[in-house]
Design an enzyme around this catalytic site. Sequence first.
Site, PDB file in Angstrom:
ATOM      1  N   CYS A 140       0.807  -1.228   0.000  1.00 59.73           N
ATOM      2  CA  CYS A 140       0.000   0.000   0.000  1.00 59.73           C
ATOM      3  C   CYS A 140       0.841   1.279   0.000  1.00 59.73           C
ATOM      4  O   CYS A 140       0.853   2.009  -0.982  1.00 59.73           O
ATOM      5  CB  CYS A 140      -0.932   0.001   1.201  1.00 59.73           C
ATOM      6  SG  CYS A 140      -2.121  -1.340   1.119  1.00 59.73           S
TER       7      CYS A 140
HETATM    8  N1  LIG Z   1      -2.678  -6.027   1.657  1.00 55.50           N
HETATM    9  C1  LIG Z   1      -3.207  -4.993   2.266  1.00 55.50           C
HETATM   10  O1  LIG Z   1      -2.941  -4.746   3.430  1.00 55.50           O
HETATM   11  C2  LIG Z   1      -4.218  -4.096   1.561  1.00 55.50           C
HETATM   12  C3  LIG Z   1      -4.956  -3.195   2.344  1.00 55.50           C
HETATM   13  C4  LIG Z   1      -5.889  -2.386   1.739  1.00 55.50           C
HETATM   14  C5  LIG Z   1      -6.059  -2.444   0.354  1.00 55.50           C
HETATM   15  N2  LIG Z   1      -5.323  -3.306  -0.395  1.00 55.50           N
HETATM   16  C6  LIG Z   1      -5.578  -3.318  -1.837  1.00 55.50           C
HETATM   17  O2  LIG Z   1      -6.338  -4.473  -2.169  1.00 55.50           O
HETATM   18  C7  LIG Z   1      -5.970  -4.977  -3.447  1.00 55.50           C
HETATM   19  C8  LIG Z   1      -5.517  -6.429  -3.329  1.00 55.50           C
HETATM   20  O3  LIG Z   1      -4.364  -6.478  -2.519  1.00 55.50           O
HETATM   21  P1  LIG Z   1      -3.860  -7.798  -1.800  1.00 55.50           P
HETATM   22  O4  LIG Z   1      -2.855  -7.374  -0.788  1.00 55.50           O
HETATM   23  O5  LIG Z   1      -5.018  -8.630  -1.362  1.00 55.50           O
HETATM   24  O6  LIG Z   1      -3.125  -8.520  -3.035  1.00 55.50           O
HETATM   25  P2  LIG Z   1      -2.619 -10.037  -3.093  1.00 55.50           P
HETATM   26  O7  LIG Z   1      -1.514 -10.060  -4.086  1.00 55.50           O
HETATM   27  O8  LIG Z   1      -2.393 -10.560  -1.715  1.00 55.50           O
HETATM   28  O9  LIG Z   1      -3.868 -10.834  -3.689  1.00 55.50           O
HETATM   29  C9  LIG Z   1      -4.391 -10.604  -4.937  1.00 55.50           C
HETATM   30  C10 LIG Z   1      -4.842 -11.934  -5.524  1.00 55.50           C
HETATM   31  O10 LIG Z   1      -5.458 -11.648  -6.781  1.00 55.50           O
HETATM   32  C11 LIG Z   1      -5.113 -12.692  -7.688  1.00 55.50           C
HETATM   33  N3  LIG Z   1      -5.302 -12.185  -9.040  1.00 55.50           N
HETATM   34  C12 LIG Z   1      -4.478 -11.402  -9.787  1.00 55.50           C
HETATM   35  N4  LIG Z   1      -5.050 -11.115 -10.966  1.00 55.50           N
HETATM   36  C13 LIG Z   1      -6.245 -11.738 -10.972  1.00 55.50           C
HETATM   37  C14 LIG Z   1      -7.309 -11.805 -11.909  1.00 55.50           C
HETATM   38  N5  LIG Z   1      -7.240 -11.169 -13.068  1.00 55.50           N
HETATM   39  N6  LIG Z   1      -8.400 -12.537 -11.594  1.00 55.50           N
HETATM   40  C15 LIG Z   1      -8.483 -13.189 -10.412  1.00 55.50           C
HETATM   41  N7  LIG Z   1      -7.519 -13.155  -9.477  1.00 55.50           N
HETATM   42  C16 LIG Z   1      -6.419 -12.434  -9.763  1.00 55.50           C
HETATM   43  C17 LIG Z   1      -3.687 -13.033  -7.335  1.00 55.50           C
HETATM   44  O11 LIG Z   1      -3.362 -14.342  -7.767  1.00 55.50           O
HETATM   45  C18 LIG Z   1      -3.710 -12.913  -5.799  1.00 55.50           C
HETATM   46  O12 LIG Z   1      -3.981 -14.145  -5.167  1.00 55.50           O
HETATM   47  C19 LIG Z   1      -4.883  -4.033  -3.960  1.00 55.50           C
HETATM   48  O13 LIG Z   1      -5.458  -3.044  -4.734  1.00 55.50           O
HETATM   49  C20 LIG Z   1      -4.340  -3.422  -2.677  1.00 55.50           C
HETATM   50  O14 LIG Z   1      -3.782  -2.147  -2.914  1.00 55.50           O
HETATM   51  C21 LIG Z   1      -4.418  -4.147   0.179  1.00 55.50           C
END
Ligand SMILES: NC(=O)c1ccc[n+]([C@@H]2O[C@H](COP(=O)([O-])OP(=O)(O)OC[C@H]3O[C@@H](n4cnc5c(N)ncnc54)[C@H](O)[C@@H]3O)[C@@H](O)[C@H]2O)c1
Length: 411
Positions: free
Chosen positions: A257
Amino acid sequence: MRIGVVGLGYVGLPLAVAFCEARQEVVGVDTDVRVVEALRRGQSHVEDVSPDSLRAVADRFHVSTRYAELAKVDAVVVAVPTPLTRNREPDLGPLVSAGTALAGVLQQDQLVVLESTTYPGTTRERFVPLLEESGLAAGKDFFAAFSPERTDPGRTDFTLRTTPKVVGGLTDECLRRAVELYELVCDEIVPLSTPEAAELSKLLENVFRSVNIALVNELAILCDRMGIDVWEVVEAAATKPYGFMSFKPGPGMGGHCLPVDPFYLAWRAREFDTQTEFIELAGEVNQRMPYFCVEKIARALNDHSKPVRGSRVAIVGVSYKPGVGDLRESPALRIMRLLREQGADVTYHDDYVPELAELDLRSEWPEDADCTVIVTAHPDLDVERIVRESVLVVDFRGVTRGIEAPNLVRL
Ligand SMILES: NC(=O)c1ccc[n+]([C@@H]2O[C@H](COP(=O)([O-])OP(=O)(O)OC[C@H]3O[C@@H](n4cnc5c(N)ncnc54)[C@H](O)[C@@H]3O)[C@@H](O)[C@H]2O)c1
């Protein structure tokens, strides 16, 4: 309700499990076969979701790599990554492929909510047009909203249920349906007038942290020159009961983030002929921290009559924050690479990260090191033992405060 969750990572997986725990049927879709297969075996790759909680909802949680499974759900939440390109510009690749794939299965009356952090305008201008490729019209045939995720992996005092959930719908009906969805798992919903306001509110939260961390990091560098204890200064300022919020200095920002999201806003702002100077400056200051840390390690070694080249430097804690094994953008990796470039023999210890394949290293307790460097202090770290057993300790997290020892150097 039947709910689909696209992207089963740090955000999507806990959300999917929360919907299951609220007795809803959930279909989770992830394009990573390994993620899906592990979940089918009941294995969780996210610290906040235990195998026990997966087992408890196994009969209501179906996982798949196939978007076709989403044709039968009432609502779909999309939580795919929103990283940066090599040039530090928004990379909407995963979001675009998710939107395109969803369009192929989208049904009349379905609700689609985007949760991925992104710049204001993404939902309306990029995501919804992809969904409309289905031939269905947003706000009429299907419903669309944006709701930012506020999860903080590893945190236990606030949960998905007790953290207010911001939601912005494309139309009033879109908003109403999205609010109804999140009421299943959140106690308080904060409805906003547009998806853009919801998108920007999330970026404000992260920019706020980035700017404040940069401010104390800059102060830490100044304190280093002035011979003042920055931790004491921050702690003293924090005793003011109003008008001050405490942020801690450190080796730089990591995770998915803070090092990434502010650039989404800075990039979008340029389209509107606006320079977001605060945001960019904060990014620069924070990116400089690992370099400053390496300088500080070199000085500490020098004071012990040792050069960096040939010295054994043990890094303690390589994930980007305590309590998780997440290595994304971790400043520890940058510090380790810089030390290696200068000829140091680098080792590391981290109970949450057994192996660092990219550096060809395995976690080991810091023994025989010329310098032991605390970069991330996990909750169970035996700091006193480290100070007792090491020739020289450099602490970038302030966890050795209260320990007096001649072999100790702090940020
Ligand atoms: N990790 C955090 O603390 C956090 C907090 C708030 C917001 N976010 C936001 O949430 C979103 C996701 O982050 P995250 O940390 O969960 O990411 P992550 O990488 O942990 O998980 C994302 C998942 O999406 C899958 N993926 C990728 N492309 C795909 C597609 N086209 N179709 C289906 N699945 C697909 C990946 O294989 C992965 O398992 C981002 O935008 C991030 O900025 C993350």
